[in-house]
Design a protein around this motif. Sequence first.
Motif, PDB file in Angstrom:
ATOM      1  N   HIS A  19       3.667  -6.017  12.312  1.00 27.89           N
ATOM      2  CA  HIS A  19       3.038  -7.002  11.753  1.00 27.89           C
ATOM      3  C   HIS A  19       3.081  -8.599  12.362  1.00 27.89           C
ATOM      4  N   ALA A  23      -0.135 -10.211  13.862  1.00 23.61           N
ATOM      5  CA  ALA A  23      -0.436 -11.842  13.602  1.00 23.61           C
ATOM      6  C   ALA A  23      -1.043 -12.388  14.698  1.00 23.61           C
ATOM      7  N   TYR A  81       4.795 -15.090  11.309  1.00 20.13           N
ATOM      8  CA  TYR A  81       4.439 -13.679  10.493  1.00 20.13           C
ATOM      9  C   TYR A  81       5.377 -14.023   9.088  1.00 20.13           C
ATOM     10  N   LEU A  84       3.005 -15.791   6.659  1.00 20.04           N
ATOM     11  CA  LEU A  84       2.023 -15.129   6.092  1.00 20.04           C
ATOM     12  C   LEU A  84       2.528 -14.329   4.732  1.00 20.04           C
ATOM     13  N   VAL A  85       3.947 -13.725   5.169  1.00 19.40           N
ATOM     14  CA  VAL A  85       4.587 -13.158   3.754  1.00 19.40           C
ATOM     15  C   VAL A  85       4.719 -14.101   2.983  1.00 19.40           C
ATOM     16  N   TYR A  97       4.748  -7.376  -0.345  1.00 15.12           N
ATOM     17  CA  TYR A  97       4.804  -7.505   0.946  1.00 15.12           C
ATOM     18  C   TYR A  97       3.602  -7.018   1.348  1.00 15.12           C
ATOM     19  N   PRO A  98       2.746  -8.103   2.132  1.00 20.49           N
ATOM     20  CA  PRO A  98       1.213  -7.581   2.590  1.00 20.49           C
ATOM     21  C   PRO A  98       1.431  -6.674   3.761  1.00 20.49           C
ATOM     22  N   SER A 100      -1.079  -4.400   6.747  1.00 24.50           N
ATOM     23  CA  SER A 100      -1.937  -4.888   7.864  1.00 24.50           C
ATOM     24  C   SER A 100      -3.011  -5.270   7.395  1.00 24.50           C
ATOM     25  N   TRP A 102      -4.010  -6.736   4.616  1.00 29.04           N
ATOM     26  CA  TRP A 102      -3.919  -8.171   3.922  1.00 29.04           C
ATOM     27  C   TRP A 102      -3.498  -9.170   4.895  1.00 29.04           C
ATOM     28  N   LEU A 103      -2.718  -8.886   6.014  1.00 28.99           N
ATOM     29  CA  LEU A 103      -2.390  -9.786   7.017  1.00 28.99           C
ATOM     30  C   LEU A 103      -3.651 -10.041   7.682  1.00 28.99           C
ATOM     31  N   THR A 104      -4.602  -9.034   7.742  1.00 24.28           N
ATOM     32  CA  THR A 104      -5.980  -9.211   8.607  1.00 24.28           C
ATOM     33  C   THR A 104      -6.935 -10.141   7.908  1.00 24.28           C
ATOM     34  N   GLU A 106      -5.978 -12.543   5.790  1.00 24.28           N
ATOM     35  CA  GLU A 106      -5.643 -13.905   5.916  1.00 24.28           C
ATOM     36  C   GLU A 106      -6.298 -14.366   7.051  1.00 24.28           C
TER      37      GLU A 106
END
Length: 285
Positions: A19, A23, A81, A84-85, A97-98, A100, A102-104, A106
């Motif tokens: 992750h 990011a 990283y 974002l968490v 915990y996000p 992939s 959710w990270l995307t 963002e």
Amino acid sequence: MFSYRHAFHAGNHADVLKHAVLAHVLDYMNRKDTPYWVIDTHAGAGLYRLDSDWANKNAEYADGVARLWGRDDLPPLFARYMELVRRHNIDGRLRNYPGSPWLTLEALRESDRLRLFEMHPSEAEVLVRNLEHQGRIALRQTTVYDADGFEGVKALLPPPPRRGLVLIDPSYEDKQDYRRALTTVKEGVKRFATGTYAVWYPQVQRRESTDLPRQLERLDVKSWLRVALSVKKPAATGFGLHGSGMFLVNPPWTLHAALKEAMPWLTGLLAQDDRAHFVLEQREG
């Protein structure tokens, strides 16, 4: 294979590496105004509770993201990283915990799009429900397919804006996943040669896990990057995950330098014995 649930492993050492790389790639893609698509072939549920029974069964996050939580000495790659968490843990406690997707989300801008594949019926149901809680913008940007991502990605390449990232992140519970991951990249670059392809793979005591990155290196592509982290020596029983890797085709040119700076720090932090080490290799275009 429907026995696999990523919630058991959310936030572990493999997620930290995977992750953080994701990011960085997304931030790099945002440097250009041109829209892009992200296609995630094995999306999972998207967002995970670390205080759930599943996550706490082995509490793998304790030797992963929890070791980074609250530290103020993170290299830039992992500082981003963890930023974002932290957005998903606004009360100061590490409980969510996000994944992939959710990270995307963002990172996506209004004109960018996310395409998610998830075959596990329960995971797909939770994924859709989680997306509904994200609101209208996320729903408009995202399409979820309850289908085989290895097959489904073919119809989406090349994406309409001719910019995109394909994330290939199967469980590898079925050993055929190694072959299918390789084939997906090989066929993908024929359809969409300029796209970025990011393949996660486990380090386990199985010949296929050793062969996959070497097979990817032999592909006829302009540039690639491989980063792998082993946190401990392989178990005497022959079972278990002792590390993981990311292989990227057409990676951002900035990624190698960021990893070269950050990986010694991460290896020391996540080491579970004196056999911990990392590998960083690349072919420059």
